[in-house]
Design an enzyme around this catalytic site. Structure first.
Site, PDB file in Angstrom:
ATOM      1  N   LYS A   1     100.229 -12.944  20.979  1.00  0.00           N
ATOM      2  CA  LYS A   1      99.299 -11.827  21.091  1.00  0.00           C
ATOM      3  C   LYS A   1      99.513 -11.126  22.433  1.00  0.00           C
ATOM      4  O   LYS A   1      99.747 -11.800  23.453  1.00  0.00           O
ATOM      5  CB  LYS A   1      97.876 -12.382  20.977  1.00  0.00           C
ATOM      6  CG  LYS A   1      96.743 -11.387  20.894  1.00  0.00           C
ATOM      7  CD  LYS A   1      95.441 -12.159  20.665  1.00  0.00           C
ATOM      8  CE  LYS A   1      94.229 -11.264  20.553  1.00  0.00           C
ATOM      9  NZ  LYS A   1      93.001 -12.061  20.269  1.00  0.00           N
TER      10      LYS A   1
ATOM     11  N   SER B   1      90.488 -10.528  16.609  1.00  0.00           N
ATOM     12  CA  SER B   1      91.312  -9.532  17.269  1.00  0.00           C
ATOM     13  C   SER B   1      92.799  -9.823  17.181  1.00  0.00           C
ATOM     14  O   SER B   1      93.637  -8.965  17.476  1.00  0.00           O
ATOM     15  CB  SER B   1      90.900  -9.444  18.741  1.00  0.00           C
ATOM     16  OG  SER B   1      91.061 -10.688  19.406  1.00  0.00           O
TER      17      SER B   1
ATOM     18  N   SER C   1      88.496 -14.889  16.756  1.00  0.00           N
ATOM     19  CA  SER C   1      89.749 -14.141  16.624  1.00  0.00           C
ATOM     20  C   SER C   1      90.933 -14.987  16.194  1.00  0.00           C
ATOM     21  O   SER C   1      91.969 -14.451  15.814  1.00  0.00           O
ATOM     22  CB  SER C   1      90.078 -13.438  17.949  1.00  0.00           C
ATOM     23  OG  SER C   1      89.081 -12.499  18.272  1.00  0.00           O
TER      24      SER C   1
END
Length: 610
Positions: free
Chosen positions: A78, A152, A176
């Site tokens: 990420k 996310s 997330s």
């Protein structure tokens, strides 16, 4: 041509990649295939940055297989996690900075032989559960293009679900690492806070953040977790958390679930039906399922975007919210701006309220080993989030927002398709440090094809229990067995189930006088004994003395012979304790005796006395 076809159809799982490497496939070919799959996906929203040149160079430098556990395994991270020599954006181009060093977890994975192929898209500053709050193209849900990809950690989940990467790193503050897993039909492991270093991670709520792991199966996610985990003295929130091996889910494990009155699916009948079907599977696998009032957990979940923790998100973004608000995604800005009006008094009042609610949640969990919840209460479509950017996002956090606030660990696992064809997912939650227990239970229910690939899920075999160097194996034959009254004396001390088996055929079993709790006593005989059912647990050595101190006479811990010829520590009874006891050897075990004792008796029949 045949070799090209073979690698195009190669499942990117740890097991299959290792098999391919053993057969002569090169890391360069695997990296090239990863980027071919990325191009074939035709989804510019998955990665913010491709690291193609670095990946090919790393693959070429690997040489021959050298025994490292992740040798040649492609992964993505990420883009709020640092990778040396590349920008970290947190999905905010104006925020971007050049990372000088790898985040510690990235470094550990590279040292294990893994090859980074890119940095993945996310909800800006990791604020969101939908995956659409990014100035970059929004990743497409790998399963259903009408659904949000989940956030996310959107790009991280989609990259795994499409078979582009064998695993990926996300982060998880409010869910997330679990919500995108549910929406893309993969596994999302959220470890105990502090088990994985946060050095080199852009914080969302630093007190609640953790790196999370996406993979196709529970066993592979947990293997990555074991490699990535480790105490980091540079990270003030790091703490030593032992990584225990996975085992088969022990019989009688007590699982708490939302009761009918508090099961929340926002009218999604397919989700409610699928959750109930999954609970049937848990019961079939031997779990004892108890319904509990989930309202206190929901109350904790609602606190995450109030008071102290909304203020903490503002602190993470810094002066940008005031000095350069135009650089933020409009929804991110709308979520954070109320935090500017909060005071220190608000923050402390929030902390006090959390403490009170956490006490209530602890009370509700006293009689269960694990919690199981739907990972998400309902799906969210792109059209729904376009019409209301806030409400549907909040609903997705129903079963995730409370987890880090209560210092729990958890793992989201695919549970097959719902009746409407959309992916089902269950999250197993455990107390801090019990990641192995949550994952062991999750193995019993994971099912369906892998992500969006159509690859079949490999059969999950029960994991043979192994005793770690800091543990002692102890055999129990009565009230300390799983699901029975004294089992918490083991689990509360960090014991983990290894196996159910029998003793050597040299013992007699007796129902001792007294109780409750009712207890058996096992005595070794020179001849005429039987094999008695026992459970073997691994108890931390540091807790063994305290456990021993609570064992009442006439019971004692001695050396017990098992049916495989091995010796373990286990419960035995001193001969004087058999006064007034009943010989129940013929039942072969305490559970069988209890079933016979408790079955309805014919009229006039005399109940067994203990």
């Amino acid at each position: 041509m045949e070799a090209a076809s073979r690698i195009e159809n190669l499942p990117f799982t740890l097991a299959e990649l290792r098999r391919a490497y053993a057969e002569g496939v090169s890391p360069e070919a695997v990296v090239a295939e990863a980027f071919r799959r990325l191009e074939a996906a035709a989804d510019p929203g998955i990665l913010i940055l491709e690291t193609r040149d670095d990946a090919l160079a790393a693959a070429a430098a690997l040489g021959t297989p050298d025994g490292r556990p992740l040798w040649g395994i492609p992964f993505v991270v990420k883009d709020n996690i640092d990778v040396a020599g590349h920008p970290t954006t947190a999905a905010c181009p104006d925020f971007a900075y050049a990372a000088r060093d790898d985040a510690l977890v990235v470094s550990r994975l590279k040292d294990a032989g893994a090859i980074l192929i890119g940095k993945a898209n996310l909800d800006q500053f990791a604020t969101g559960l939908v995956g659409v709050r990014s100035p970059y193209p929004v990743p497409r849900n790998a399963i259903d293009p009408d659904l949000v990809p989940g956030g996310s950690s959107s790009g991280s989940a989609v990259a795994v679900a499409r078979g582009i990467a064998a695993f990926s790193l996300g982060t998880d503050t409010a869910g997330s690492g679990r919500v995108p897993a549910a929406l893309n039909n993969i596994v999302g492991l959220k470890p105990t806070l502090g088990a994985l270093s946060s050095s080199g991670v852009v914080p969302a709520c630093r007190t609640l953040d953790t790196i999370s792991i996406f993979a196709m199966t529970v066993t592979e996610a947990f293997e990555i977790h074991g490699i990535a985990a480790g105490f980091d003295p540079r990270d003030a929130y790091s703490r030593p958390v032992p990584v225990r091996p996975l085992t088969a889910m022990h019989p009688g494990i007590r699982i708490g679930v939302p009761d009918e009155a508090t099961l929340e699916t926002f009218g999604d009948s397919a989700q409610a039906e699928h959750f109930r079907e999954t609970l049937v599977r848990l019961r079939t696998a031997g779990a004892s399922v108890t319904e509990i009032d989930f309202e206190p957990f929901y109350a904790v979940a609602r606190m995450l975007y109030e008071g102290a923790w909304l203020a903490e998100r503002v602190a993470a973004v810094g002066k940008r919210l005031v000095d350069a608000p135009e650089t933020l995604h409009p929804t991110t800005r709308a979520v954070l701006e109320p935090g500017l009006t909060l005071t220190a008094v608000d923050a402390f009042e929030g902390l006090y309220r959390l403490k009170a609610l956490a006490r209530r949640c602890d009370e509700l969990m006293e009689d269960v080993d694990l919690l199981c919840v739907p990972t998400i209460p309902t799906v969210v479509t792109l059209s729904e989030i376009a019409a209301d950017p806030i409400g549907p996002n909040s609903r997705l956090g129903t079963y995730t927002n409370f987890v880090n606030l209560l210092d729990l660990c958890g793992i989201a696992v695919p549970t097959g398709l719902r009746s409407d064809g959309r992916p089902g997912s269950l999250t197993v939650l455990a107390r801090k440090g019990e990641d192995h227990r949550a994952a062991s239970a999750a193995m019993a229910i994971e099912t369906g094809t892998l992500g969006a690939t159509g690859w079949p899920r490999p059969a999950t075999r029960p994991v043979a229990g192994a005793v770690e160097a800091d543990e002692i194996a102890i055999a129990v034959c009565g009230a300390h067995m799983s699901g029975l009254p004294l089992n918490p004396e083991l689990t509360s001390r960090g014991a983990r189930f290894l196996k159910a088996c029998r003793t050597a055929p040299d013992y007699s079993l007796h129902a001792l006088a007294g109780g409750p709790p009712f207890r058996p006593g096992m005595v070794r005989k020179r001849g005429g004994g039987a094999a008695i059912e026992v459970e073997v647990w691994a108890l931390p050595r540091a807790a063994f003395g305290d456990f021993m101190a609570g064992i009442p006479s006439p019971l004692a811990i001695g050396s017990l012979a098992l049916d495989d010829g091995s010796l373990v520590k286990g419960f035995l009874c001193e001969p004087h304790g058999l006064e007034g006891a009943r010989d129940i050897t013929r039942f072969g075990g305490w559970r069988s005796y209890l079933r016979d004792r408790d079955k309805p008796q014919p009229t006039g029949a005399r109940a067994h006395a203990v």
